[in-house]
Write a protein that holds these residues in place. Structure first.
Motif, PDB file in Angstrom:
ATOM      1  N   ASP A 172       0.817  -1.218   0.000  1.00  0.00           N
ATOM      2  CA  ASP A 172       0.000   0.000   0.000  1.00  0.00           C
ATOM      3  C   ASP A 172       0.855   1.276   0.000  1.00  0.00           C
ATOM      4  N   GLY A 173       2.110   1.100  -0.434  1.00  0.00           N
ATOM      5  CA  GLY A 173       2.925   2.279  -0.728  1.00  0.00           C
ATOM      6  C   GLY A 173       3.695   2.884   0.432  1.00  0.00           C
ATOM      7  N   LYS A 174       3.671   2.239   1.596  1.00  0.00           N
ATOM      8  CA  LYS A 174       4.428   2.798   2.735  1.00  0.00           C
ATOM      9  C   LYS A 174       5.889   2.377   2.634  1.00  0.00           C
ATOM     10  N   ALA A 175       6.757   3.134   3.285  1.00  0.00           N
ATOM     11  CA  ALA A 175       8.175   2.755   3.333  1.00  0.00           C
ATOM     12  C   ALA A 175       8.561   2.563   4.794  1.00  0.00           C
ATOM     13  N   ILE A 176       9.238   1.447   5.083  1.00  0.00           N
ATOM     14  CA  ILE A 176       9.733   1.197   6.439  1.00  0.00           C
ATOM     15  C   ILE A 176      11.258   1.247   6.363  1.00  0.00           C
ATOM     16  N   PRO A 177      11.886   2.152   7.131  1.00  0.00           N
ATOM     17  CA  PRO A 177      13.350   2.245   7.065  1.00  0.00           C
ATOM     18  C   PRO A 177      13.997   0.926   7.469  1.00  0.00           C
ATOM     19  N   ALA A 178      15.007   0.510   6.727  1.00  0.00           N
ATOM     20  CA  ALA A 178      15.695  -0.756   7.027  1.00  0.00           C
ATOM     21  C   ALA A 178      17.115  -0.695   6.497  1.00  0.00           C
ATOM     22  N   ALA A 179      18.077  -0.499   7.412  1.00  0.00           N
ATOM     23  CA  ALA A 179      19.479  -0.574   6.985  1.00  0.00           C
ATOM     24  C   ALA A 179      19.778  -1.997   6.546  1.00  0.00           C
ATOM     25  N   VAL A 180      19.096  -2.953   7.214  1.00  0.00           N
ATOM     26  CA  VAL A 180      19.242  -4.369   6.860  1.00  0.00           C
ATOM     27  C   VAL A 180      17.852  -5.006   6.835  1.00  0.00           C
TER      28      VAL A 180
END
Ligand code: FAD
Length: 398
Positions: free
Chosen positions: A222-230
């Motif tokens: 649904d177009g959200k972004a979740i920050p993830a270095a890994v």
């Protein structure tokens, strides 16, 4: 002439099968060869621990199978010709075709990124030792406060998120799940899981369908972004394509279709066990890919092979589940008791006791693989020559 049994894959299922076969059948009558790509046994159920920085006990096959009569062949299987009854292997000396009379197929599985864009380039996996070591190195290089997102709410995802959070309290660990946290567990099990996740400071993203993996984020449908270095991908396993490339009857996902004796329904000289097999369990549900089902499938196949070669009785014992054992870091655990067909019941064991229980299960599984001849009564049965010859002719494919 000896009856030639080749076991390919020496994970929990294949290594157990080779040891048991050696225990049950006479050396002078049966030649057992175990082919594995690596020279030592990999405790796959501990790959999240390896990734989190822990050391694992080395378990060389040369020691495990010393004196058993099992011939170990460290080589990579590149194909099986189930009509010509050969296995193609490659090692440092080149390629070779090994001929068999009975094949036990136990090549296990790897990670399954399900074709999600960016996963192959950016996600880390813990289904294999190289994958776990790669993640270990990456985690060691992360600075405090950086984010790790574990994708997948199955048992592997729960174990990975908690193990990493416990080992690295300075990181910001999150778990992204399709449904709700622990929705396969009983209410008591879910409650305990939430408590441990809260204690470890793990953020839970529920009702998430991950649609893309990037270098610094995962994106949702649904177009959200979740920050993830890994990003650690744990959403499902996929079997190796080798069976699918043969004339064996396989499912759409490439698992070999077997009967209740683990014998291929299309090729009676082939048995498939562990993750590689599609086995119908209680309630006409396929067994889940796990050690909990893989080791019993090995016992079932070995019993059937020995019975068919020696004229013994086939076992009717069904494979069933008793519990799901989940480690939640080293200090916490959750044992969810289940029905025969793996549905959660009310009863759970939690806390330190559950962690100890889970550790004993892992140790016990590795011990039984590492000591293939111990603890089993030696019933060296004589192969009935006519039976071995007639075996494949009598059992015509379904
Ligand atoms: C992090 C993690 C935690 C887990 N926790 C649990 C748990 O708590 N309980 C549980 O029941 N299950 C658990 N599982 C699942 C379990 O590990 C697998 O279902 C199990 O290992 C399958 O056993 P197997 O013998 O079929 O395959 P594997 O253990 O995968 O063994 C396959 C073997 O085949 C070899 N091989 C593969 N390809 C080739 C080739 N081309 N040539 C030669 N050799 C080859 C491999 O080197 C390996 O030795 C976990 C899995 C992971 C990744």
């Amino acid at each position: 002439m000896q009856h030639r049994i080749i076991v390919i894959g020496a994970g929990y299922a294949g290594a157990s099968a080779a040891g048991r076969l050696a225990r049950l059948l006479r050396r002078e009558e049966v030649a057992i060869t175990l082919v594995n790509a690596e020279p030592d046994f990999v405790e796959r159920v501990r790959m999240h621990q390896l990734a989190a920085g822990q050391g694992l006990k080395p378990r060389p096959f040369s020691e495990m199978f010393a004196g058993t009569g099992v011939e170990l062949r460290v080589a990579k299987v590149t194909g099986v010709d189930v009509d010509g009854k050969t296995v193609a292997v490659v090692d440092a000396n080149g390629t070779e075709e090994l001929a068999y009379d009975t094949l036990v197929y136990a090549l296990g599985s790897g990670w399954n990124a399900q074709g999600v864009p960016g996963s192959a380039e950016h996600a880390y996996e813990i289904a294999s030792r190289p994958g776990a070591l790669r993640l270990r190195e990456r985690l060691a290089g992360l600075d405090a406060g950086q984010t790790v997102v574990v994708v997948g709410g199955g048992l592997t995802g729960l174990e990975a998120a908690t193990e990493i959070a416990e080992a690295r309290p300075d990181l910001d660990v999150a778990l992204a799940v399709r449904g709700e946290l622990g929705d396969q567990l009983s209410p008591k099990g879910r409650e305990h899981l939430r408590k441990v996740f809260d204690k470890l400071g793990i953020t839970v993203h529920e009702h998430i369908a991950v649609a893309g993996v990037g270098a610094e984020r995962v994106t949702t449908a649904d177009g959200k972004a979740i920050p993830a270095a890994v990003t650690v991908w744990t959403a499902g396993f996929a079997v190796h394509p080798i069976a699918k490339l043969s004339t064996l009857e396989v499912t759409g996902t490439g698992q070999i279709v077997v009967d209740r004796t683990m014998c291929s329904v299309s090729h009676p000289d082939v048995y498939a066990i562990g993750d590689a097999a599609m086995v119908m369990g209680p309630g006409d549900k396929p067994l889940r890919m796990s050690c909990a089902s893989g080791i019993p499938t090995a016992w079932q196949a070995v019993g059937a092979i020995a019975a068919r070669l020696t004229g013994g009785k086939l076992s009717n014992a069904p494979i069933r589940y008793f519990n799901q054992c989940i480690s939640l870091g080293r200090k916490e655990g959750l044992i969810q008791y289940v029905t025969a067909d793996d549905r959660a019941v009310q009863a759970v064991l939690t806390g330190r006791l559950a962690a100890v229980y889970k550790e004993l299960i892992c140790k016990g599984a590795a011990w039984s693989v590492a000591n293939p001849m111990l603890g089993l009564p030696a019933r060296r049965r004589r192969v009935t020559r006519e039976r071995a010859a007639a075996d494949s002719a009598v059992r015509t494919p379904a």
